[in-house]
Design a protein around this motif. Structure first.
Motif, PDB file in Angstrom:
ATOM      1  N   TYR A 101       0.802  -1.219   0.000  1.00 58.97           N
ATOM      2  CA  TYR A 101       0.000   0.000   0.000  1.00 58.97           C
ATOM      3  C   TYR A 101       0.841   1.278   0.000  1.00 58.97           C
ATOM      4  O   TYR A 101       0.307   2.353  -0.204  1.00 58.97           O
ATOM      5  CB  TYR A 101      -0.938   0.016   1.208  1.00 58.97           C
ATOM      6  CG  TYR A 101      -0.239  -0.201   2.538  1.00 58.97           C
ATOM      7  CD1 TYR A 101       0.391   0.842   3.197  1.00 58.97           C
ATOM      8  CD2 TYR A 101      -0.229  -1.460   3.134  1.00 58.97           C
ATOM      9  CE1 TYR A 101       1.026   0.640   4.410  1.00 58.97           C
ATOM     10  CE2 TYR A 101       0.402  -1.675   4.340  1.00 58.97           C
ATOM     11  CZ  TYR A 101       1.032  -0.620   4.972  1.00 58.97           C
ATOM     12  OH  TYR A 101       1.667  -0.829   6.174  1.00 58.97           O
ATOM     13  N   ARG A 102       2.135   1.188   0.227  1.00 57.54           N
ATOM     14  CA  ARG A 102       2.956   2.406   0.277  1.00 57.54           C
ATOM     15  C   ARG A 102       3.362   2.839  -1.121  1.00 57.54           C
ATOM     16  O   ARG A 102       3.654   2.015  -1.978  1.00 57.54           O
ATOM     17  CB  ARG A 102       4.211   2.178   1.114  1.00 57.54           C
ATOM     18  CG  ARG A 102       3.949   2.157   2.605  1.00 57.54           C
ATOM     19  CD  ARG A 102       5.239   2.353   3.363  1.00 57.54           C
ATOM     20  NE  ARG A 102       5.060   2.149   4.783  1.00 57.54           N
ATOM     21  CZ  ARG A 102       6.054   2.129   5.657  1.00 57.54           C
ATOM     22  NH1 ARG A 102       7.307   2.281   5.230  1.00 57.54           N
ATOM     23  NH2 ARG A 102       5.831   1.948   6.945  1.00 57.54           N
ATOM     24  N   ASN A 103       3.412   4.149  -1.337  1.00 58.22           N
ATOM     25  CA  ASN A 103       3.861   4.649  -2.643  1.00 58.22           C
ATOM     26  C   ASN A 103       5.300   5.156  -2.610  1.00 58.22           C
ATOM     27  O   ASN A 103       5.832   5.553  -3.645  1.00 58.22           O
ATOM     28  CB  ASN A 103       2.930   5.748  -3.166  1.00 58.22           C
ATOM     29  CG  ASN A 103       2.930   6.987  -2.277  1.00 58.22           C
ATOM     30  OD1 ASN A 103       3.670   7.075  -1.295  1.00 58.22           O
ATOM     31  ND2 ASN A 103       2.100   7.954  -2.618  1.00 58.22           N
ATOM     32  N   LYS A 104       5.928   5.122  -1.440  1.00 59.00           N
ATOM     33  CA  LYS A 104       7.323   5.565  -1.339  1.00 59.00           C
ATOM     34  C   LYS A 104       8.063   4.681  -0.349  1.00 59.00           C
ATOM     35  O   LYS A 104       7.579   4.443   0.754  1.00 59.00           O
ATOM     36  CB  LYS A 104       7.399   7.023  -0.882  1.00 59.00           C
ATOM     37  CG  LYS A 104       8.823   7.528  -0.677  1.00 59.00           C
ATOM     38  CD  LYS A 104       8.827   8.920  -0.059  1.00 59.00           C
ATOM     39  CE  LYS A 104      10.240   9.370   0.266  1.00 59.00           C
ATOM     40  NZ  LYS A 104      10.273  10.666   0.972  1.00 59.00           N
ATOM     41  N   MET A 105       9.241   4.204  -0.748  1.00 60.49           N
ATOM     42  CA  MET A 105      10.081   3.398   0.129  1.00 60.49           C
ATOM     43  C   MET A 105      11.529   3.858   0.008  1.00 60.49           C
ATOM     44  O   MET A 105      11.986   4.228  -1.083  1.00 60.49           O
ATOM     45  CB  MET A 105      10.011   1.918  -0.242  1.00 60.49           C
ATOM     46  CG  MET A 105       8.653   1.284  -0.038  1.00 60.49           C
ATOM     47  SD  MET A 105       8.181   1.158   1.703  1.00 60.49           S
ATOM     48  CE  MET A 105       9.380  -0.004   2.296  1.00 60.49           C
ATOM     49  N   LEU A 151       5.503  -4.075   1.412  1.00 55.42           N
ATOM     50  CA  LEU A 151       4.929  -2.752   1.616  1.00 55.42           C
ATOM     51  C   LEU A 151       4.654  -1.980   0.327  1.00 55.42           C
ATOM     52  O   LEU A 151       3.779  -1.120   0.311  1.00 55.42           O
ATOM     53  CB  LEU A 151       5.862  -1.914   2.503  1.00 55.42           C
ATOM     54  CG  LEU A 151       5.882  -2.303   3.973  1.00 55.42           C
ATOM     55  CD1 LEU A 151       6.928  -1.493   4.725  1.00 55.42           C
ATOM     56  CD2 LEU A 151       4.513  -2.124   4.598  1.00 55.42           C
ATOM     57  N   GLN A 152       5.391  -2.239  -0.735  1.00 55.15           N
ATOM     58  CA  GLN A 152       5.252  -1.452  -1.972  1.00 55.15           C
ATOM     59  C   GLN A 152       5.032  -2.390  -3.156  1.00 55.15           C
ATOM     60  O   GLN A 152       5.685  -3.421  -3.281  1.00 55.15           O
ATOM     61  CB  GLN A 152       6.493  -0.586  -2.197  1.00 55.15           C
ATOM     62  CG  GLN A 152       6.353   0.422  -3.329  1.00 55.15           C
ATOM     63  CD  GLN A 152       7.576   1.320  -3.435  1.00 55.15           C
ATOM     64  OE1 GLN A 152       8.699   0.896  -3.204  1.00 55.15           O
ATOM     65  NE2 GLN A 152       7.362   2.584  -3.774  1.00 55.15           N
ATOM     66  N   GLN A 153       4.136  -1.984  -4.044  1.00 62.24           N
ATOM     67  CA  GLN A 153       3.760  -2.840  -5.171  1.00 62.24           C
ATOM     68  C   GLN A 153       4.924  -3.019  -6.149  1.00 62.24           C
ATOM     69  O   GLN A 153       5.862  -2.227  -6.182  1.00 62.24           O
ATOM     70  CB  GLN A 153       2.565  -2.242  -5.909  1.00 62.24           C
ATOM     71  CG  GLN A 153       2.865  -0.909  -6.593  1.00 62.24           C
ATOM     72  CD  GLN A 153       1.636  -0.282  -7.219  1.00 62.24           C
ATOM     73  OE1 GLN A 153       0.514  -0.685  -6.961  1.00 62.24           O
ATOM     74  NE2 GLN A 153       1.847   0.723  -8.056  1.00 62.24           N
ATOM     75  N   ASP A 154       4.840  -4.075  -6.947  1.00 57.53           N
ATOM     76  CA  ASP A 154       5.818  -4.316  -7.995  1.00 57.53           C
ATOM     77  C   ASP A 154       5.819  -3.152  -8.982  1.00 57.53           C
ATOM     78  O   ASP A 154       4.804  -2.498  -9.176  1.00 57.53           O
ATOM     79  CB  ASP A 154       5.472  -5.617  -8.739  1.00 57.53           C
ATOM     80  CG  ASP A 154       5.668  -6.851  -7.862  1.00 57.53           C
ATOM     81  OD1 ASP A 154       6.478  -6.775  -6.930  1.00 57.53           O
ATOM     82  OD2 ASP A 154       5.005  -7.868  -8.113  1.00 57.53           O
ATOM     83  N   PRO A 155       7.006  -2.853  -9.557  1.00 57.05           N
ATOM     84  CA  PRO A 155       8.233  -3.659  -9.524  1.00 57.05           C
ATOM     85  C   PRO A 155       9.248  -3.219  -8.459  1.00 57.05           C
ATOM     86  O   PRO A 155      10.451  -3.320  -8.688  1.00 57.05           O
ATOM     87  CB  PRO A 155       8.805  -3.422 -10.926  1.00 57.05           C
ATOM     88  CG  PRO A 155       8.450  -1.991 -11.213  1.00 57.05           C
ATOM     89  CD  PRO A 155       7.102  -1.774 -10.571  1.00 57.05           C
ATOM     90  N   THR A 191       6.210   5.013  -6.374  1.00 54.59           N
ATOM     91  CA  THR A 191       5.290   4.518  -7.394  1.00 54.59           C
ATOM     92  C   THR A 191       4.005   5.341  -7.347  1.00 54.59           C
ATOM     93  O   THR A 191       3.558   5.751  -6.273  1.00 54.59           O
ATOM     94  CB  THR A 191       4.952   3.038  -7.173  1.00 54.59           C
ATOM     95  OG1 THR A 191       4.439   2.859  -5.846  1.00 54.59           O
ATOM     96  CG2 THR A 191       6.196   2.176  -7.340  1.00 54.59           C
ATOM     97  N   ALA A 192       3.426   5.561  -8.523  1.00 53.70           N
ATOM     98  CA  ALA A 192       2.207   6.359  -8.620  1.00 53.70           C
ATOM     99  C   ALA A 192       1.055   5.494  -9.110  1.00 53.70           C
ATOM    100  O   ALA A 192       1.259   4.463  -9.760  1.00 53.70           O
ATOM    101  CB  ALA A 192       2.422   7.530  -9.577  1.00 53.70           C
ATOM    102  N   SER A 193      -0.165   5.924  -8.830  1.00 54.43           N
ATOM    103  CA  SER A 193      -1.354   5.191  -9.278  1.00 54.43           C
ATOM    104  C   SER A 193      -1.457   5.184 -10.800  1.00 54.43           C
ATOM    105  O   SER A 193      -2.176   4.358 -11.373  1.00 54.43           O
ATOM    106  CB  SER A 193      -2.612   5.813  -8.667  1.00 54.43           C
ATOM    107  OG  SER A 193      -2.721   7.179  -9.025  1.00 54.43           O
ATOM    108  N   THR A 194      -0.737   6.090 -11.465  1.00 48.33           N
ATOM    109  CA  THR A 194      -0.727   6.141 -12.925  1.00 48.33           C
ATOM    110  C   THR A 194       0.186   5.084 -13.539  1.00 48.33           C
ATOM    111  O   THR A 194       0.215   4.922 -14.752  1.00 48.33           O
ATOM    112  CB  THR A 194      -0.242   7.520 -13.397  1.00 48.33           C
ATOM    113  OG1 THR A 194       1.085   7.738 -12.885  1.00 48.33           O
ATOM    114  CG2 THR A 194      -1.157   8.627 -12.889  1.00 48.33           C
ATOM    115  N   GLY A 195       0.966   4.393 -12.691  1.00 43.94           N
ATOM    116  CA  GLY A 195       1.922   3.416 -13.185  1.00 43.94           C
ATOM    117  C   GLY A 195       3.315   3.978 -13.357  1.00 43.94           C
ATOM    118  O   GLY A 195       4.252   3.252 -13.673  1.00 43.94           O
TER     119      GLY A 195
END
Length: 222
Positions: A101-105, A151-155, A191-195
């Motif tokens: 669910y995190r967009n920054k790591m 915590l953060q989506q692929d990739p 990562t952004a919701s836009t990909g």
């Protein structure tokens, strides 16, 4: 739990419902900090953690509690802080995703990674001590090498693993915080919701050829 004098005891390794022996590690005017040293009864709120690094890495602290119970305690804490401390009127709070669910790591490089208890007890000669991962809680110079983070989506995981593999293969040095030397210091992935994906690598030494070698490889690979 509470100590005999009424002060709250905060535990880092127990789940509500556990019956445990406690060793206090820090004493404050209003509370204690401690660890559970022996478990007499395990809570029915427990579950098997998904992440192989749980218990050593400090990034996730509640994976050993079933998600429905996590939501209950987390929502109570958020609402209590915002209402009691912030004096805010709240809309209905909806829970976030359990994983990724995190967009920054942010990750750190290390030339001398943290060894787990099982690695130390194995008495094996560990030659490769390079790491790209997280700080061990409370230790500024100790980095745990992360194989897969939830915590953060692929990739995100693929980028981190490829960076470590390519850097190791091509002799790009990892940072040594005690000696204050090494090329690779930190990595941030957003990562952004836009990909779209932003990758930021901090280089401690100015070595243009090696820097561009790594960045070009990552740009072409991903």
């Amino acid at each position: 739990g509470k100590a005999p004098d009424g002060r709250v005891v905060f535990l880092s390794n127990a789940v509500p419902g556990d019956v445990v022996d406690v060793m206090t590690t820090k004493k404050r005017s209003a509370y204690f900090e401690g660890v559970a040293t022996h478990f007499h009864v395990l809570s029915n709120k427990r579950t098997q953690p998904e992440c192989q690094h749980f218990g050593v890495c400090g990034g996730c602290k509640w994976q050993n509690m079933a998600y429905e119970h996590q939501l209950h305690f987390k929502q109570n804490e958020v609402e209590n802080n915002l209402k009691r401390i912030g004096h805010l009127e709240l809309p209905e709070i909806s829970p976030k995703k359990q994983y990724f669910y995190r967009n920054k790591m942010e990750f750190s490089f290390s030339s001398s990674r943290w060894l787990t208890e099982s690695e130390i007890n194995s008495e094996k000669d560990i030659e490769d001590r390079r790491a790209l991962g997280f700080h061990i809680p409370g230790m500024w110079d100790k980095i745990l090498d992360i194989k897969k983070c939830h915590l953060q989506q692929d990739p995100s995981n693929d980028i981190r693993l490829e960076t470590k593999q390519f850097a190791s293969k091509n002799g790009l040095s990892f940072f040594d915080p005690r000696k204050q030397e090494g090329l690779l210091r930190t990595m941030m992935i957003r990562t952004a919701s836009t990909g779209e994906i932003m990758l930021l690598i901090q280089f401690f030494e100015d070595k243009k050829e090696k820097r561009e070698l790594l960045l070009s490889h990552l740009a072409q690979t991903f």
